[in-house]
Design a protein around this motif. Structure first.
Motif, PDB file in Angstrom:
ATOM      1  N   ALA A   3     -20.269   5.245  -1.404  1.00 33.41           N
ATOM      2  CA  ALA A   3     -21.309   4.680  -2.223  1.00 33.41           C
ATOM      3  C   ALA A   3     -21.249   3.054  -1.990  1.00 33.41           C
ATOM      4  O   ALA A   3     -20.175   2.404  -1.541  1.00 33.41           O
ATOM      5  N   PRO A   4     -22.313   2.380  -1.897  1.00 34.34           N
ATOM      6  CA  PRO A   4     -22.187   1.027  -1.580  1.00 34.34           C
ATOM      7  C   PRO A   4     -21.293   0.219  -2.252  1.00 34.34           C
ATOM      8  O   PRO A   4     -20.513  -0.816  -1.505  1.00 34.34           O
ATOM      9  N   ALA A   5     -20.903   0.286  -3.625  1.00 34.13           N
ATOM     10  CA  ALA A   5     -19.978  -0.359  -4.308  1.00 34.13           C
ATOM     11  C   ALA A   5     -18.484   0.002  -4.117  1.00 34.13           C
ATOM     12  O   ALA A   5     -17.642  -0.811  -4.563  1.00 34.13           O
ATOM     13  N   SER A  36     -15.553  -2.253  -2.262  1.00 33.99           N
ATOM     14  CA  SER A  36     -15.029  -3.384  -3.090  1.00 33.99           C
ATOM     15  C   SER A  36     -14.179  -3.031  -4.460  1.00 33.99           C
ATOM     16  O   SER A  36     -13.903  -3.894  -5.172  1.00 33.99           O
ATOM     17  N   ALA A  37     -14.210  -1.680  -4.454  1.00 36.23           N
ATOM     18  CA  ALA A  37     -13.655  -1.166  -5.825  1.00 36.23           C
ATOM     19  C   ALA A  37     -11.920  -1.197  -5.568  1.00 36.23           C
ATOM     20  O   ALA A  37     -11.493  -1.143  -4.532  1.00 36.23           O
ATOM     21  N   PRO A  38     -11.319  -1.354  -6.592  1.00 40.19           N
ATOM     22  CA  PRO A  38      -9.803  -1.418  -6.642  1.00 40.19           C
ATOM     23  C   PRO A  38      -9.165  -0.100  -6.614  1.00 40.19           C
ATOM     24  O   PRO A  38      -8.880   0.588  -7.574  1.00 40.19           O
ATOM     25  N   LEU A  39      -8.876   0.459  -5.436  1.00 36.34           N
ATOM     26  CA  LEU A  39      -8.868   1.627  -5.301  1.00 36.34           C
ATOM     27  C   LEU A  39      -7.170   1.737  -4.492  1.00 36.34           C
ATOM     28  O   LEU A  39      -6.674   0.798  -3.732  1.00 36.34           O
ATOM     29  N   TYR A  61      -6.947   6.340  -1.167  1.00 36.45           N
ATOM     30  CA  TYR A  61      -8.429   6.370  -1.537  1.00 36.45           C
ATOM     31  C   TYR A  61      -9.199   5.485  -0.967  1.00 36.45           C
ATOM     32  O   TYR A  61     -10.489   5.846  -0.456  1.00 36.45           O
ATOM     33  N   HIS A  62      -8.789   4.305  -0.829  1.00 34.82           N
ATOM     34  CA  HIS A  62      -9.471   3.032  -0.119  1.00 34.82           C
ATOM     35  C   HIS A  62      -9.766   3.403   1.214  1.00 34.82           C
ATOM     36  O   HIS A  62     -10.822   3.132   1.706  1.00 34.82           O
ATOM     37  N   ARG A  63      -8.620   4.289   2.192  1.00 35.81           N
ATOM     38  CA  ARG A  63      -8.884   4.615   3.427  1.00 35.81           C
ATOM     39  C   ARG A  63      -9.948   5.448   3.555  1.00 35.81           C
ATOM     40  O   ARG A  63     -10.917   5.568   4.409  1.00 35.81           O
ATOM     41  N   VAL A  64      -9.985   6.632   2.535  1.00 33.46           N
ATOM     42  CA  VAL A  64     -11.015   7.518   2.539  1.00 33.46           C
ATOM     43  C   VAL A  64     -12.567   7.040   2.480  1.00 33.46           C
ATOM     44  O   VAL A  64     -13.342   7.270   3.284  1.00 33.46           O
ATOM     45  N   VAL A  65     -12.696   5.829   1.735  1.00 28.78           N
ATOM     46  CA  VAL A  65     -13.945   5.416   1.432  1.00 28.78           C
ATOM     47  C   VAL A  65     -14.159   4.343   2.728  1.00 28.78           C
ATOM     48  O   VAL A  65     -15.322   4.591   2.932  1.00 28.78           O
ATOM     49  N   TYR A  73     -17.586   6.982  -6.280  1.00 34.08           N
ATOM     50  CA  TYR A  73     -17.182   6.383  -5.113  1.00 34.08           C
ATOM     51  C   TYR A  73     -17.684   6.770  -3.860  1.00 34.08           C
ATOM     52  O   TYR A  73     -18.125   6.407  -2.804  1.00 34.08           O
ATOM     53  N   LEU A  74     -17.795   8.355  -3.980  1.00 31.85           N
ATOM     54  CA  LEU A  74     -18.177   8.828  -2.759  1.00 31.85           C
ATOM     55  C   LEU A  74     -19.664   9.724  -3.261  1.00 31.85           C
ATOM     56  O   LEU A  74     -19.506  10.147  -4.373  1.00 31.85           O
ATOM     57  N   ARG A  75     -20.397  10.131  -2.231  1.00 33.98           N
ATOM     58  CA  ARG A  75     -21.378  11.250  -2.618  1.00 33.98           C
ATOM     59  C   ARG A  75     -21.511  12.107  -1.437  1.00 33.98           C
ATOM     60  O   ARG A  75     -21.112  11.761  -0.343  1.00 33.98           O
TER      61      ARG A  75
END
Length: 104
Positions: free
Chosen positions: A28-30, A33-36, A40-44, A79-81
């Motif tokens: 997802a676009p946001a 910048s999410a605090p993951l 989890y951040h690497r997957v995003v 965070y993902l779709r």
């Protein structure tokens, strides 16, 4: 090296059921910048472009079961779709999935 159960908080079942190896995922676009947490951040980050569960598993050198839990959490939190899955898979896609699974 981090034990897989540490990445999932000891969970073995994903929050979002029905994820197949070829399921295309997109961030997802946001989400960037999410605090993951790191994994989890690497997957995003990897899902800025559509990636399958098999692609993520190979890229992160992590078991598919662990990625199912992480991706399930990210889907639940928005965070993902899941991208539209094609009706028929191309030979190229099937070969790429096969190659990524062999890399595991």
């Amino acid at each position: 090296m981090v034990r897989p159960f540490m990445l999932t908080g000891g969970r073995t079942r994903p929050a979002h059921d029905g994820l197949r190896l070829e399921t295309p995922l997109r961030a997802a676009p946001a989400a960037l910048s999410a605090p993951l947490r790191f994994e989890y951040h690497r997957v995003v980050e990897l899902c800025r472009q559509p990636r399958s569960l098999a692609d993520l598993s190979a890229a992160l050198v992590a078991p598919v079961g662990v990625l199912r839990v992480i991706v399930g959490d990210l889907l639940t939190d928005g965070y993902l779709r899941i991208e539209q899955q094609p009706e028929v898979f191309s030979t190229d896609l099937i070969e790429r999935i096969r190659d990524r699974i062999r890399a595991l």
